[in-house]
Design an enzyme around this catalytic site. Structure first.
Site, PDB file in Angstrom:
ATOM      1  N   LYS A 147       0.815  -1.218   0.000  1.00  0.00           N
ATOM      2  CA  LYS A 147       0.000   0.000   0.000  1.00  0.00           C
ATOM      3  C   LYS A 147       0.849   1.270   0.000  1.00  0.00           C
ATOM      4  O   LYS A 147       0.569   2.190  -0.750  1.00  0.00           O
ATOM      5  CB  LYS A 147      -0.896   0.054   1.253  1.00  0.00           C
ATOM      6  CG  LYS A 147      -2.034  -0.936   1.285  1.00  0.00           C
ATOM      7  CD  LYS A 147      -3.004  -0.624   2.425  1.00  0.00           C
ATOM      8  CE  LYS A 147      -2.366  -0.608   3.803  1.00  0.00           C
ATOM      9  NZ  LYS A 147      -1.815  -1.893   4.255  1.00  0.00           N
ATOM     10  N   ARG A 176      -0.956  -9.104  13.261  1.00  0.00           N
ATOM     11  CA  ARG A 176      -1.452  -7.958  12.479  1.00  0.00           C
ATOM     12  C   ARG A 176      -2.345  -8.439  11.331  1.00  0.00           C
ATOM     13  O   ARG A 176      -3.356  -7.817  11.011  1.00  0.00           O
ATOM     14  CB  ARG A 176      -0.277  -7.141  11.922  1.00  0.00           C
ATOM     15  CG  ARG A 176       0.481  -6.392  13.012  1.00  0.00           C
ATOM     16  CD  ARG A 176       1.734  -5.747  12.476  1.00  0.00           C
ATOM     17  NE  ARG A 176       1.427  -4.648  11.564  1.00  0.00           N
ATOM     18  CZ  ARG A 176       2.219  -4.247  10.588  1.00  0.00           C
ATOM     19  NH1 ARG A 176       3.361  -4.869  10.364  1.00  0.00           N
ATOM     20  NH2 ARG A 176       1.881  -3.241   9.839  1.00  0.00           N
ATOM     21  N   ARG A 189      11.241  -6.951   5.136  1.00  0.00           N
ATOM     22  CA  ARG A 189      11.251  -5.543   5.507  1.00  0.00           C
ATOM     23  C   ARG A 189      11.731  -5.362   6.949  1.00  0.00           C
ATOM     24  O   ARG A 189      12.429  -4.406   7.272  1.00  0.00           O
ATOM     25  CB  ARG A 189       9.846  -4.948   5.352  1.00  0.00           C
ATOM     26  CG  ARG A 189       9.811  -3.456   5.600  1.00  0.00           C
ATOM     27  CD  ARG A 189       8.456  -2.870   5.283  1.00  0.00           C
ATOM     28  NE  ARG A 189       7.494  -3.142   6.335  1.00  0.00           N
ATOM     29  CZ  ARG A 189       6.191  -2.843   6.243  1.00  0.00           C
ATOM     30  NH1 ARG A 189       5.705  -2.310   5.142  1.00  0.00           N
ATOM     31  NH2 ARG A 189       5.388  -3.093   7.234  1.00  0.00           N
ATOM     32  N   ARG A 244      11.757  -2.540  12.057  1.00  0.00           N
ATOM     33  CA  ARG A 244      10.533  -2.063  12.703  1.00  0.00           C
ATOM     34  C   ARG A 244      10.146  -2.977  13.860  1.00  0.00           C
ATOM     35  O   ARG A 244      10.167  -4.193  13.735  1.00  0.00           O
ATOM     36  CB  ARG A 244       9.378  -2.017  11.687  1.00  0.00           C
ATOM     37  CG  ARG A 244       9.325  -0.714  10.930  1.00  0.00           C
ATOM     38  CD  ARG A 244       8.291  -0.742   9.830  1.00  0.00           C
ATOM     39  NE  ARG A 244       6.950  -1.104  10.286  1.00  0.00           N
ATOM     40  CZ  ARG A 244       5.855  -0.847   9.574  1.00  0.00           C
ATOM     41  NH1 ARG A 244       5.947  -0.220   8.405  1.00  0.00           N
ATOM     42  NH2 ARG A 244       4.676  -1.215  10.004  1.00  0.00           N
ATOM     43  N   ARG A 277      -9.772   1.598   8.930  1.00  0.00           N
ATOM     44  CA  ARG A 277      -9.477   0.192   9.195  1.00  0.00           C
ATOM     45  C   ARG A 277     -10.549  -0.476  10.046  1.00  0.00           C
ATOM     46  O   ARG A 277     -10.459  -1.693  10.282  1.00  0.00           O
ATOM     47  CB  ARG A 277      -8.141   0.069   9.945  1.00  0.00           C
ATOM     48  CG  ARG A 277      -6.930  -0.148   9.034  1.00  0.00           C
ATOM     49  CD  ARG A 277      -5.694   0.182   9.849  1.00  0.00           C
ATOM     50  NE  ARG A 277      -4.578  -0.680   9.573  1.00  0.00           N
ATOM     51  CZ  ARG A 277      -3.400  -0.233   9.085  1.00  0.00           C
ATOM     52  NH1 ARG A 277      -3.227   1.036   8.788  1.00  0.00           N
ATOM     53  NH2 ARG A 277      -2.410  -1.059   8.909  1.00  0.00           N
TER      54      ARG A 277
HETATM   55  P1  AMP Z   1       0.782   0.650   8.751  1.00  0.00           P
HETATM   56  O1  AMP Z   1       2.104   1.255   8.439  1.00  0.00           O
HETATM   57  O2  AMP Z   1      -0.327   1.237   7.948  1.00  0.00           O
HETATM   58  O3  AMP Z   1       0.800  -0.855   8.674  1.00  0.00           O
HETATM   59  O4  AMP Z   1       0.461   1.020  10.268  1.00  0.00           O
HETATM   60  C1  AMP Z   1       1.336   0.654  11.326  1.00  0.00           C
HETATM   61  C2  AMP Z   1       0.567   0.576  12.625  1.00  0.00           C
HETATM   62  O5  AMP Z   1      -0.001   1.841  12.940  1.00  0.00           O
HETATM   63  C3  AMP Z   1      -0.604  -0.387  12.626  1.00  0.00           C
HETATM   64  O6  AMP Z   1      -0.211  -1.715  12.870  1.00  0.00           O
HETATM   65  C4  AMP Z   1      -1.444   0.186  13.751  1.00  0.00           C
HETATM   66  O7  AMP Z   1      -0.916  -0.120  15.027  1.00  0.00           O
HETATM   67  C5  AMP Z   1      -1.278   1.677  13.542  1.00  0.00           C
HETATM   68  N1  AMP Z   1      -2.307   2.185  12.610  1.00  0.00           N
HETATM   69  C6  AMP Z   1      -2.120   2.685  11.361  1.00  0.00           C
HETATM   70  N2  AMP Z   1      -3.277   3.068  10.799  1.00  0.00           N
HETATM   71  C7  AMP Z   1      -4.238   2.791  11.722  1.00  0.00           C
HETATM   72  C8  AMP Z   1      -5.649   2.949  11.745  1.00  0.00           C
HETATM   73  N3  AMP Z   1      -6.322   3.439  10.679  1.00  0.00           N
HETATM   74  N4  AMP Z   1      -6.305   2.581  12.867  1.00  0.00           N
HETATM   75  C9  AMP Z   1      -5.648   2.101  13.934  1.00  0.00           C
HETATM   76  N5  AMP Z   1      -4.331   1.909  13.973  1.00  0.00           N
HETATM   77  C10 AMP Z   1      -3.621   2.247  12.878  1.00  0.00           C
END
Ligand code: AMP
Length: 193
Positions: A15, A146, A129, A135, A90
């Protein structure tokens, strides 16, 4: 151009990469909630301190916190004429919050692009990654968690957007350029224009 687009898909589906390319192409800001959270974690802001414990555990940050952050971001000047949301909404509560934010300005979504990817493939990508970016949320156990959270809480949103006639599903596997072409085709943008 003005477009309001959501990019949805499991962690590791690509994404972030596709969002950056598409946003550049359409001249709209890519708004990634994950990356806003990570910036806040790095800067040790109160938001970052709160978000970190959820992120490290592979859980979602609470809806009220996330919704408030997105509302503030979408009210900034550069997002008034369009945006590409990467990683938001989400949960169904976030869908409702976004509907409310848009209703206030009389705006509506144009497309919800779903990037599809096979579970084993995304786990493999995320493990790679993890080694490169180090990370904290990229250990195999957390990665699997996740993905479970995604299947439970986020995957159902595709049905909801399909019912609204907004869902465009794209195969997320393959070279970055190929996937970008599929995304552009899915939203009716000629690749070469
Ligand atoms: P991502 O880089 O989009 O995978 O986001 C990393 C982490 O940020 C996720 O695993 C969540 O802990 C938090 N996060 C990102 N976007 C959201 C969202 N829309 N709602 C809740 N937590 C989020």
């Amino acid at each position: 151009m003005s477009a309001r687009i959501i990019l949805i898909g499991p962690p590791g589906a690509g994404k972030g990469t596709q969002a950056a390319r598409l946003a550049e192409r359409l001249q709209i800001p890519a708004v990634s909630t994950g990356s806003i959270f990570r910036t806040n974690v790095t800067e040790e802001t109160p938001l970052g301190v709160e978000a970190k414990r959820y992120m490290d555990a592979g859980e979602y940050v609470p809806d009220e916190v996330t919704n408030k952050m997105v509302r503030e971001r979408l009210q900034q000047d550069d997002a008034l004429n369009g945006f590409l949301l990467d990683g938001y909404p989400r949960t169904t509560a976030q869908v409702t919050a976004l509907d409310e934010i848009l209703a206030e300005t009389g705006d509506s979504l144009d497309h919800v692009v779903e990037l599809e990817a096979d579970t084993d493939e995304v786990v493999a990508r995320l493990l790679t990654r993890a080694q490169i970016e180090a990370r904290a949320d990229d250990s195999e156990e957390i990665i699997r968690h996740r993905l479970d959270v995604y299947v439970e809480q986020t995957a159902p949103l595709t049905k909801l957007y399909a019912e609204r006639g907004l869902l465009r599903t794209v195969d997320g596997l393959g070279a970055v350029d190929e996937v970008s072409s599929r995304v552009l085709a899915a939203i009716g943008q000629d690749q070469k224009a």
